[in-house]
Design an enzyme around this catalytic site. Sequence first.
Site, short mmCIF file in Angstrom:
data_model
loop_
_atom_site.label_atom_id
_atom_site.label_comp_id
_atom_site.label_asym_id
_atom_site.label_seq_id
_atom_site.Cartn_x
_atom_site.Cartn_y
_atom_site.Cartn_z
CG ASP A 147 -2.98 9.37 7.54
OD1 ASP A 147 -3.32 8.34 7.37
OD2 ASP A 147 -3.00 10.07 6.34
CD GLU A 154 -2.87 0.83 2.38
OE1 GLU A 154 -3.33 1.87 3.04
OE2 GLU A 154 -3.03 -0.25 3.13
#
Length: 273
Positions: A60, A49
């Site tokens: 995040d 990924e």
Amino acid sequence: MSRLTATFEKLKAENRAGFVPFVMGGDPGFDASLELLRALPGAGADIIEIGVPFTDPMADGPAIQLAGQRALDAGQTLPKTLDLVRSFRERDNETPLVLMGYYNPFYSYGPERFVKDAHDAGVDGLIIVDLPPEEDAEMCLPARAAGLDFIRLATPTTDDERLPAVLKNSSGFVYYVSVAGITGAKTGAAAAVSGAVERLQKASSLPVAVGFGIKTEERAAEIAREADAVVVGSALVDTLAKGLEKGHDHAIKQTVSLAEGLSRAIKTARKSG
């Protein structure tokens, strides 16, 4: 057959979960990022990924935010991330690559143009964190038409009413976010994750990958006994960042070493469990 489908069929035949490392594209620079990407399959990665750096990565945690900032400071862009994929494909035409990011860079690139260029570069799937099912016409449907899998996130708050919409046009695999929070946060309780994986597997024929907050070999193995794949991001990104104090070569070596340990734990989890 797509690379993702072929990989998950292979994993099923081997009765093991897949290892999906996340790295930020262009962190800490293009050349070092490419070197790390090329090393990951040898370290046991089944799928990779690649993060697309963005200035406002709302899902995040600190480690991945800082990785994105390092990449942006080094001049990484979405076109350069496709260049990274093209360079990787010069030596590896088997390992599936999934781009994960936020919609703004893709929108700026032009969705129709992007999905064609991404497919041609060798991208296998997309995860667009902030693009809900109601906006499938924006990127999901064009991606599917271009031969790219569109991977949707399911979370602990995705209830039975919402789940069909999440799964409707998804392909490749379902990414289960194990906590209602940001990347790098503590993972959900084992029983809760197990129940969620079972629920998703019943609701769809797609494989289920679990991520967010998986940092240790022990936790990775625990998840691997239930899920079809285990995603590890913040731990790898943080190891890379800490290693940079001693130079790029040291940082890459330390990150690859961590990946090897995680991969071993994931691949043997069902045998030892």
